[in-house]
Design a protein around this motif. Structure first.
Motif, PDB file in Angstrom:
ATOM      1  N   SER A 196      44.705 -21.266 -65.148  1.00  0.00           N
ATOM      2  CA  SER A 196      46.048 -20.769 -65.400  1.00  0.00           C
ATOM      3  C   SER A 196      47.296 -20.977 -64.649  1.00  0.00           C
ATOM      4  O   SER A 196      48.406 -21.266 -65.094  1.00  0.00           O
ATOM      5  CB  SER A 196      45.749 -19.177 -65.411  1.00  0.00           C
ATOM      6  OG  SER A 196      44.696 -18.688 -66.256  1.00  0.00           O
ATOM      7  N   GLN A 227      48.773 -13.379 -69.548  1.00  0.00           N
ATOM      8  CA  GLN A 227      47.967 -12.312 -70.194  1.00  0.00           C
ATOM      9  C   GLN A 227      46.506 -12.317 -69.557  1.00  0.00           C
ATOM     10  O   GLN A 227      45.786 -13.196 -69.612  1.00  0.00           O
ATOM     11  CB  GLN A 227      47.675 -12.367 -71.866  1.00  0.00           C
ATOM     12  CG  GLN A 227      47.174 -11.317 -72.077  1.00  0.00           C
ATOM     13  CD  GLN A 227      47.371 -11.266 -73.823  1.00  0.00           C
ATOM     14  OE1 GLN A 227      47.973 -12.256 -74.411  1.00  0.00           O
ATOM     15  NE2 GLN A 227      46.728 -10.249 -74.371  1.00  0.00           N
ATOM     16  N   THR A 228      46.002 -11.157 -69.272  1.00  0.00           N
ATOM     17  CA  THR A 228      44.622 -10.984 -68.749  1.00  0.00           C
ATOM     18  C   THR A 228      43.636 -11.341 -69.994  1.00  0.00           C
ATOM     19  O   THR A 228      43.921 -10.619 -71.039  1.00  0.00           O
ATOM     20  CB  THR A 228      44.397  -9.532 -68.171  1.00  0.00           C
ATOM     21  OG1 THR A 228      44.763  -8.620 -69.250  1.00  0.00           O
ATOM     22  CG2 THR A 228      45.129  -9.307 -66.899  1.00  0.00           C
ATOM     23  N   HIS A 229      42.609 -11.675 -69.685  1.00  0.00           N
ATOM     24  CA  HIS A 229      41.395 -11.984 -70.828  1.00  0.00           C
ATOM     25  C   HIS A 229      39.980 -11.928 -70.353  1.00  0.00           C
ATOM     26  O   HIS A 229      39.252 -12.150 -71.137  1.00  0.00           O
ATOM     27  CB  HIS A 229      41.669 -13.596 -71.203  1.00  0.00           C
ATOM     28  CG  HIS A 229      41.745 -14.669 -70.289  1.00  0.00           C
ATOM     29  ND1 HIS A 229      43.114 -14.844 -69.451  1.00  0.00           N
ATOM     30  CD2 HIS A 229      41.059 -15.227 -69.663  1.00  0.00           C
ATOM     31  CE1 HIS A 229      42.925 -15.640 -68.569  1.00  0.00           C
ATOM     32  NE2 HIS A 229      41.398 -16.124 -68.518  1.00  0.00           N
ATOM     33  N   TYR A 235      37.124  -7.294 -70.750  1.00  0.00           N
ATOM     34  CA  TYR A 235      37.588  -6.271 -71.726  1.00  0.00           C
ATOM     35  C   TYR A 235      36.460  -5.209 -71.982  1.00  0.00           C
ATOM     36  O   TYR A 235      35.182  -5.668 -72.037  1.00  0.00           O
ATOM     37  CB  TYR A 235      38.040  -7.047 -73.073  1.00  0.00           C
ATOM     38  CG  TYR A 235      39.294  -7.309 -73.140  1.00  0.00           C
ATOM     39  CD1 TYR A 235      40.124  -6.742 -74.323  1.00  0.00           C
ATOM     40  CD2 TYR A 235      39.800  -8.537 -72.576  1.00  0.00           C
ATOM     41  CE1 TYR A 235      41.649  -7.220 -74.389  1.00  0.00           C
ATOM     42  CE2 TYR A 235      41.225  -8.716 -72.937  1.00  0.00           C
ATOM     43  CZ  TYR A 235      41.894  -8.367 -73.683  1.00  0.00           C
ATOM     44  OH  TYR A 235      43.390  -8.598 -74.102  1.00  0.00           O
ATOM     45  N   TRP A 258      39.488  -2.251 -77.014  1.00  0.00           N
ATOM     46  CA  TRP A 258      40.847  -3.091 -77.620  1.00  0.00           C
ATOM     47  C   TRP A 258      41.835  -3.408 -76.737  1.00  0.00           C
ATOM     48  O   TRP A 258      42.427  -4.269 -76.781  1.00  0.00           O
ATOM     49  CB  TRP A 258      41.109  -2.509 -78.938  1.00  0.00           C
ATOM     50  CG  TRP A 258      41.719  -1.301 -78.671  1.00  0.00           C
ATOM     51  CD1 TRP A 258      41.427  -0.118 -78.557  1.00  0.00           C
ATOM     52  CD2 TRP A 258      43.419  -1.019 -78.621  1.00  0.00           C
ATOM     53  NE1 TRP A 258      42.321   0.856 -78.414  1.00  0.00           N
ATOM     54  CE2 TRP A 258      43.754   0.126 -78.274  1.00  0.00           C
ATOM     55  CE3 TRP A 258      44.297  -2.082 -78.379  1.00  0.00           C
ATOM     56  CZ2 TRP A 258      44.972   0.843 -78.243  1.00  0.00           C
ATOM     57  CZ3 TRP A 258      45.605  -1.633 -78.309  1.00  0.00           C
ATOM     58  CH2 TRP A 258      45.953  -0.340 -78.125  1.00  0.00           C
ATOM     59  N   GLN A 259      42.150  -2.485 -75.626  1.00  0.00           N
ATOM     60  CA  GLN A 259      43.045  -2.679 -74.715  1.00  0.00           C
ATOM     61  C   GLN A 259      42.749  -3.684 -73.607  1.00  0.00           C
ATOM     62  O   GLN A 259      41.755  -3.543 -73.080  1.00  0.00           O
ATOM     63  CB  GLN A 259      43.643  -1.334 -74.383  1.00  0.00           C
ATOM     64  CG  GLN A 259      44.808  -1.311 -73.419  1.00  0.00           C
ATOM     65  CD  GLN A 259      45.971  -1.877 -73.938  1.00  0.00           C
ATOM     66  OE1 GLN A 259      46.447  -1.177 -74.814  1.00  0.00           O
ATOM     67  NE2 GLN A 259      46.707  -2.756 -73.397  1.00  0.00           N
ATOM     68  N   GLN A 260      43.855  -4.645 -73.356  1.00  0.00           N
ATOM     69  CA  GLN A 260      43.468  -5.555 -72.427  1.00  0.00           C
ATOM     70  C   GLN A 260      43.404  -4.842 -70.900  1.00  0.00           C
ATOM     71  O   GLN A 260      44.066  -3.721 -70.751  1.00  0.00           O
ATOM     72  CB  GLN A 260      44.662  -6.631 -72.232  1.00  0.00           C
ATOM     73  CG  GLN A 260      45.978  -5.842 -71.771  1.00  0.00           C
ATOM     74  CD  GLN A 260      47.077  -7.125 -71.914  1.00  0.00           C
ATOM     75  OE1 GLN A 260      47.415  -7.725 -73.041  1.00  0.00           O
ATOM     76  NE2 GLN A 260      47.882  -7.253 -70.739  1.00  0.00           N
ATOM     77  N   PRO A 261      42.575  -5.344 -70.169  1.00  0.00           N
ATOM     78  CA  PRO A 261      42.610  -4.689 -68.882  1.00  0.00           C
ATOM     79  C   PRO A 261      43.670  -5.020 -68.005  1.00  0.00           C
ATOM     80  O   PRO A 261      44.526  -5.852 -68.483  1.00  0.00           O
ATOM     81  CB  PRO A 261      41.418  -5.448 -68.322  1.00  0.00           C
ATOM     82  CG  PRO A 261      41.106  -6.562 -69.027  1.00  0.00           C
ATOM     83  CD  PRO A 261      41.507  -6.563 -70.335  1.00  0.00           C
ATOM     84  N   ARG A 262      43.977  -4.335 -67.072  1.00  0.00           N
ATOM     85  CA  ARG A 262      45.310  -4.412 -66.073  1.00  0.00           C
ATOM     86  C   ARG A 262      44.867  -5.873 -65.211  1.00  0.00           C
ATOM     87  O   ARG A 262      46.139  -6.368 -65.206  1.00  0.00           O
ATOM     88  CB  ARG A 262      45.349  -3.112 -64.805  1.00  0.00           C
ATOM     89  CG  ARG A 262      45.401  -1.857 -65.563  1.00  0.00           C
ATOM     90  CD  ARG A 262      45.534  -0.847 -64.789  1.00  0.00           C
ATOM     91  NE  ARG A 262      46.855  -1.120 -63.792  1.00  0.00           N
ATOM     92  CZ  ARG A 262      47.159  -0.353 -62.855  1.00  0.00           C
ATOM     93  NH1 ARG A 262      46.529   0.739 -62.364  1.00  0.00           N
ATOM     94  NH2 ARG A 262      48.316  -0.703 -62.190  1.00  0.00           N
ATOM     95  N   LYS A 263      43.857  -6.311 -65.044  1.00  0.00           N
ATOM     96  CA  LYS A 263      43.826  -7.550 -64.303  1.00  0.00           C
ATOM     97  C   LYS A 263      42.623  -8.212 -64.719  1.00  0.00           C
ATOM     98  O   LYS A 263      41.466  -7.397 -65.302  1.00  0.00           O
ATOM     99  CB  LYS A 263      43.773  -7.331 -62.791  1.00  0.00           C
ATOM    100  CG  LYS A 263      42.578  -6.677 -62.254  1.00  0.00           C
ATOM    101  CD  LYS A 263      42.838  -6.684 -60.689  1.00  0.00           C
ATOM    102  CE  LYS A 263      41.767  -5.806 -60.076  1.00  0.00           C
ATOM    103  NZ  LYS A 263      42.049  -5.543 -58.706  1.00  0.00           N
ATOM    104  N   ASN A 264      42.220  -9.460 -64.687  1.00  0.00           N
ATOM    105  CA  ASN A 264      41.173 -10.038 -65.030  1.00  0.00           C
ATOM    106  C   ASN A 264      39.838  -9.451 -64.021  1.00  0.00           C
ATOM    107  O   ASN A 264      39.949  -9.564 -62.776  1.00  0.00           O
ATOM    108  CB  ASN A 264      41.244 -11.664 -64.762  1.00  0.00           C
ATOM    109  CG  ASN A 264      41.973 -12.326 -65.953  1.00  0.00           C
ATOM    110  OD1 ASN A 264      41.978 -11.784 -67.124  1.00  0.00           O
ATOM    111  ND2 ASN A 264      42.511 -13.220 -65.516  1.00  0.00           N
TER     112      ASN A 264
END
Length: 387
Positions: free
Chosen positions: A51, A69-71, A74, A77-83
């Motif tokens: 990244s 974008q964090t990926h 999970y 359905w909502q993305q986490p605040r950080k990886n």
């Protein structure tokens, strides 16, 4: 511009696979458990490095923030605040060597598990190579031996030194194997201090049928899996014909009927000839496209029959609930279960009949209890059509 996202996708896939194997190996007590935990941490770090390269170094930082974008991590359905790195397990590994055995088709490990170590069948049609993992539960390497019960059973390695893990492949020399239907075979694994594990399996080599004489599909691992386009015969009606939809669906393709009107009685069908070893109750999974009802007051019907039985008319939208709709959208398929009874072993013909227009068939699975839960279902069974 393209290769970095591809690398990142591969890296994330390897990360989740490695973390999953880490949990499996921990449950089996493998000494390599901690190595996989280290590999997962390295892969997680590599994701951030990929990244950073894309954001700050590629073309002098032209695409900065594109990979922000964090990926990873999970839980909804909502993305986490950080990886968040997937959870891994570390275990205490004793100093002394200790034998461990795992087999294809099972998450168990021996010695220790109460169930017998039984590999999936090896049959004369698919001619599979099944695997046995021999592993160390300690830090000290040990020597092992692997001995087959019969001379026509082939093992990729009869002995060696185990530091962490070694995979053996078990197959059959079909030029020497007796053609007597189903017969047992085994491999005896012996490790330190004479500790041993017997791995058994069945070899399916029927005398009345062979890959060269087969007409249609053949049952493998207690099921028959069929791609829709691989019918052995088809029956068109005066007002409709069967159409192949190339590359449609999740695996190979699909078949649909050109009829634009409801069929009062099933008239046109696709036939799938198969050789079955099992008898009794079977579950036929009909996998069709997740089409919604488009005719007022009517579902989306088709019919299924075996041999000369009366076709069972099935409404694929009988369970047309919100949950059913969510499941069909999520998986891009609608799976409908149809019970059938097989009276005797041998050749049978499964028939898929058209009733309502708009039904798109992708796959058929005849299950006697051998189908394991997977997203795409079992791979297509061995078949010989028009030979």
């Amino acid at each position: 511009f393209v290769i970095e996202p591809a690398k990142a996708y591969k890296n994330v896939a390897e990360l989740y696979i490695t973390a999953g194997k880490n949990h499996l190996y921990a449950a089996q007590g493998r000494a390599s458990t901690n190595d996989l935990a280290d590999q997962a941490a390295t892969l997680f770090k590599s994701d951030q490095e990929l990244s950073d390269y894309y954001n700050h170094k590629l073309l002098g930082g032209k695409w900065n923030h594109m990979m922000d974008q964090t990926h990873i991590g999970y839980t909804s359905w909502q993305q986490p605040r950080k990886n968040v790195m997937p959870k891994v397990v570390r275990i205490e590994v004793p100093k002394d060597a200790k034998l461990g055995v795992a087999i294809e088709g099972s998450a168990a490990a021996w010695p220790g598990d109460k169930a017998k170590a039984i590999l999936p069948d090896i049959d004369a049609f698919n001619r599979q190579s099944r695997y046995i993992d021999i592993f160390n539960r300690g830090q000290t390497p040990f020597k092992f031996t692997a001995v087959a019960s019969d001379p026509w059973i082939v093992i990729s390695q009869s002995g060696g030194l185990i530091d962490h893990d070694q995979r053996l492949l078990v197959s059959v020399d079909w030029s020497k194997a007796p053609a007597t239907g189903s017969l047992p075979g085994s491999v005896a694994i012996t490790g330190p201090e004479g500790e041993s594990v017997d791995v058994t399996f069945m070899v399916v080599n029927p005398s009345g049928i062979s890959p060269g004489t087969l007409d249609g599909f053949v049952e493998t691992d207690r099921c028959v899996s069929i791609e829709a386009e691989h019918y052995t015969a088809k029956v068109d009606s005066e007002s409709s014909r069967w159409i192949r939809i190339k590359d449609y669906g999740r695996t190979l393709s699909a078949m649909t009927n050109s009829s634009l009107t409801e069929q009062p009685t099933p008239a046109s069908c696709l036939e799938y000839k198969m050789y079955l070893f099992d008898t009794g109750k079977a579950d036929v999974s009909v996998l069709i496209a997740p089409t919604q009802a488009f005719a007022p007051g009517r579902g989306l019907r088709f019919a299924v029959s075996m041999d000369d039985q009366k076709p069972q008319i099935i409404d694929s939208l009988a369970d047309n609930t919100q949950r059913d709709w969510e499941r069909s959208v999520k998986t891009s398929i609608r799976a409908v279960s149809v019970p059938l009874t097989i009276e005797k072993a041998g050749y049978h013909v499964l028939k898929f009949w058209t009733v309502d227009p708009g039904v798109v068939l992708e796959k058929l699975i005849v299950d006697f209890g051998g189908v394991e839960p997977t997203f795409l279902g079992p791979p297509e069974s061995y078949h010989r059509i028009g030979g």
